[in-house]
Scaffold this motif. Structure first.
Motif, mmCIF file in Angstrom:
data_model
loop_
_atom_site.group_PDB
_atom_site.id
_atom_site.type_symbol
_atom_site.label_atom_id
_atom_site.label_comp_id
_atom_site.label_asym_id
_atom_site.label_seq_id
_atom_site.Cartn_x
_atom_site.Cartn_y
_atom_site.Cartn_z
ATOM 1 N N ILE A 29 0.841 -1.204 0.000
ATOM 2 C CA ILE A 29 0.000 0.000 0.000
ATOM 3 C C ILE A 29 0.873 1.250 0.000
ATOM 4 O O ILE A 29 0.650 2.185 -0.783
ATOM 5 N N GLU A 71 2.579 1.663 -3.343
ATOM 6 C CA GLU A 71 1.669 2.186 -4.368
ATOM 7 C C GLU A 71 1.454 3.692 -4.207
ATOM 8 O O GLU A 71 1.448 4.437 -5.195
ATOM 9 N N THR A 72 1.316 4.157 -2.973
ATOM 10 C CA THR A 72 1.089 5.595 -2.750
ATOM 11 C C THR A 72 2.330 6.412 -3.127
ATOM 12 O O THR A 72 2.203 7.510 -3.680
ATOM 13 N N MET A 122 -4.996 -1.066 -3.939
ATOM 14 C CA MET A 122 -4.776 -0.611 -2.578
ATOM 15 C C MET A 122 -6.019 -0.853 -1.713
ATOM 16 O O MET A 122 -5.917 -1.335 -0.579
#
Length: 246
Positions: A160, A163-164, A216
């Motif tokens: 997560i 990905e951010t 996500m």
């Protein structure tokens, strides 16, 4: 006669109510079962992806990396007389070094060894340091309470964050990223904020570019976490993830 009609009407009404209640309960049970099956399917797909990522990362690190190093040594051992040939061999060695470096970076992104050797906090710090060095992104990170995340959920939380950060660099064009956690009695709250260009959430979720957000959200669902995204054009983005720890 009227009493008989009344009893008949009451009986039929009760029967209809029971039938309706039965169908409502059946629909609720089916819906719950469907959600459960969907969750298990997503879990299986994600775990399969993680297993394949680990396999490919190991192949790149353990097979291709040493093989390319051996190729470089063989090339450098060639005895040449012409300066032009020496220049070509030197250039080829530099290209091989770049390929090895790229392979290591790909292998790390697929499956960072630090996550398994030292835990989530160290893996995040190492990853953020790499991103800051490569992309020039200023990152502030504080992760108290991350040790409470279960080993099974560590990889999901790492993905997560991965990905951010990717979105902040590639899409948001951010120059500053803040990632921190706040401990609460029964949950750990993860805040991720950037100063990028922001986006219209509904538009992105509907388009193919929203696949990262969907991934996500799927991972958040798997670990029982809630995910809230606050963003708009030219106002950056804030993601709030609440992770149960008990």
């Amino acid at each position: 006669m009227e009493d008989k009609i009344l009893h008949t009407v009451l009986f039929i009404s009760l029967l209809i109510a029971v039938i309706i209640a039965f169908f409502i309960i059946s629909i609720i049970r089916y819906h719950r079962r469907y959600i459960s099956l969907q969750r298990e399917r997503i879990r299986a797909e994600i775990m399969m992806q993680e297993s394949e990522r680990k396999r490919i990362a190991n192949d790149l690190h353990d097979s291709l990396g040493p093989l390319l190093s051996a190729v470089k040594l063989n090339i450098q051992s060639i005895d040449v007389q012409e300066s032009e040939d020496s220049r070509i061999i030197h250039k080829a060695g530099q290209h091989i070094d770049e390929i090895i470096k790229s392979l290591r970076e790909i292998s790390y992104n697929l499956m960072p060894n630090t996550l398994h050797r030292k835990g989530l906090t160290d893996a995040i710090e190492e990853y953020l340091y790499r991103c800051s060095s490569i992309h020039g992104l200023k990152i502030k990170f504080q992760g108290p309470g991350l040790e409470k995340v279960t080993a099974e959920n560590e990889v999901h939380l790492f993905r997560i964050i991965q990905e951010t950060v990717h979105n902040a660099v590639k899409h948001a064009k951010a120059t500053f990223l803040q990632i921190y956690t706040v401990e609460k009695p029964e949950e750990l709250v993860l805040y991720i904020k950037d100063n990028g260009v922001g986006f219209e959430l509904e538009d992105v979720q509907k388009s193919s570019t929203g696949l990262g957000l969907k991934s996500m959200e799927s991972r958040c669902e798997l670990i029982g976490a809630s995910c809230k995204i606050q963003t708009s054009r030219n106002k950056g983005c804030e993601i709030i993830i609440k992770i149960p720890v008990n």
